[in-house]
Motif scaffolding. Structure first.
Motif, short mmCIF file in Angstrom:
data_model
loop_
_atom_site.label_atom_id
_atom_site.label_comp_id
_atom_site.label_asym_id
_atom_site.label_seq_id
_atom_site.Cartn_x
_atom_site.Cartn_y
_atom_site.Cartn_z
N MET A 223 -75.35 -25.03 63.56
CA MET A 223 -76.68 -25.60 63.41
C MET A 223 -77.07 -26.38 64.66
O MET A 223 -76.23 -26.64 65.53
CB MET A 223 -76.73 -26.52 62.18
N GLU A 227 -80.25 -30.93 63.07
CA GLU A 227 -79.89 -30.49 61.73
C GLU A 227 -78.55 -31.07 61.32
O GLU A 227 -78.35 -31.46 60.16
CB GLU A 227 -79.85 -28.96 61.67
N PHE A 359 -87.17 -27.31 58.86
CA PHE A 359 -85.99 -27.04 59.68
C PHE A 359 -86.37 -26.53 61.07
O PHE A 359 -85.63 -26.75 62.04
CB PHE A 359 -85.07 -26.05 58.97
N ARG A 363 -85.06 -28.04 64.64
CA ARG A 363 -84.53 -27.25 65.75
C ARG A 363 -85.35 -27.47 67.03
O ARG A 363 -84.80 -27.51 68.14
CB ARG A 363 -84.50 -25.77 65.37
#
Length: 375
Positions: A223, A227, A359, A363
């Motif tokens: 990840m 995250e 998410f 990122r």
């Protein structure tokens, strides 16, 4: 001296002149009495006038007919023009609506391309990092077969997860375009079900990776850094994600709101139980390893056997760690499925997009952090 020809002319002309004089006298008398004179001369003029009148009437009638025909032609032309204008207006309205939908789809597609560019850059960085780590661990000890297998399993999972992310992004693009284009609930349900099945796939991948290298999944090296900052037991907290969804899915019915609140509460309780179990496992492992270290420090030969026994106990406890990660993923999977049942199809589609965007921002934050200027 009169000639024979002249005598003959006089013989014919004198009676005619006498008749003319008599007729003129009679005409004067009729004019005074108001009687209409009828003579061959007057009859001829009347017929000529009648013919002229008939010709004039015929011309007028022809002109009227021609005017009527022209008005009919003009009315037909106007009607055809009006019908043509209506068709043109309908066609223009259809073209405008198609252009509007095309602009909406193009805008959504461009936004996705812009966000996908940063995501792909981050994925490339993560894949490169995973490859480097896998090669390093695999070549670190040629005789350590267990580490080599674990490293290969981690690299395989990273690659599979990268493919999953690419496919997930395509699902999100289709879902976003469908919502923008006001697609029917039936067609939208197919896309939502496809996303849910795709989530099931990543949970299966994590299950295989947990058996191969539980610490790799637990550390979240597959990840982005942001995250990993928010991760819990190899993934996201279901209760925290539900908090994000509630603020983006309004308006909700009372029943839906109660269902989401109950789901959030039950998820929080399950997370607390797993967290307590993890803390107990960590303490048990620490105590076991501390006992093994004390035994070796004593220097007794019998303690070697005790040491090996303690390490075997520690290894068995790590199996419990795998169970904790599987239970955490099962909780996440069940939370998504229960959320899908509570919401309508359109609300579920919006919820899946909210999760994906959340998410994606994490990122993107990681990419910005890694690319920040350093003095």
């Amino acid at each position: 001296m009169a000639t024979p020809g002249m005598a003959t002319a006089d013989r014919f002309c004198l009676p005619r002149m006498a008749a003319a004089a008599a007729a003129a006298s009679q005409l004067d008398n009729w004019d005074e009495s108001g009687v209409v004179v009828s003579s061959p001369f007057t009859d001829t003029s009347t017929e000529v006038d009648d013919i002229a009148d008939k010709h004039h009437h015929h011309v007028l009638m022809s002109g009227a007919c021609a005017a009527g025909d022209q008005r009919a032609v003009d009315s037909s032309v106007v009607s055809e023009q009006r019908t043509g204008n209506q068709k043109i207006q309908r066609r223009l309205a259809q073209n405008r609506e198609a252009a509007r939908k095309s602009r909406v789809r193009k805008k959504a597609y461009i936004q996705q391309l812009e966000s996908s560019r940063s995501k792909l850059m981050h994925l490339e960085q993560e894949l490169q990092r995973a490859r480097q780590q896998g090669i390093f661990i695999a070549s670190g000890g040629s005789g350590d077969h267990g580490h080599s297998v674990g490293a290969n399993g981690a690299v395989t999972f990273d690659l599979e997860y990268a493919r999953w992310m690419d496919e997930h992004q395509r699902h999100m693009n289709d879902l976003r375009v469908a919502l923008s284009a006001q697609m029917s609930d039936g067609e939208l349900r197919v896309l939502v079900d496809g996303v849910m099945l795709h989530y099931d796939q990543v949970f299966r991948l994590k299950g295989f990776a947990t058996k191969s290298d539980v610490f790799h999944v637990l550390s979240g090296m597959w990840m982005s850094p942001a995250e990993r900052f928010f991760m819990w037991l190899g993934g996201f907290r279901s209760s925290e994600l539900l908090k994000v969804l509630v603020s983006h899915l309004a308006p909700l019915t009372d029943q839906q709101l109660m269902g989401i609140c109950n789901l959030q509460q039950s998820s929080q309780q399950a997370e607390d139980a797993l967290s307590q179990g993890m803390e107990a496992l960590q303490q048990a492992l620490a105590d076991t390893l501390a006992s093994a270290a004390t035994a070796v420090g004593a220097g007794a030969a019998d303690n070697v056997t005790n040491y090996m026994g303690q390490m075997a106990i520690a290894m068995s406890k790590l199996t419990t760690l795998e169970n904790f990660l599987r239970q955490a993923d099962l909780l996440r999977q069940q939370t998504l499925q229960q959320m899908h049942r509570i919401l309508t199809t359109r609300q579920a589609a919006r919820a899946l997009l909210v999760i994906s965007d959340y998410f994606s921002r994490l990122r993107a934050l990681s990419s910005l952090w890694l690319a920040r200027p350093r003095d």
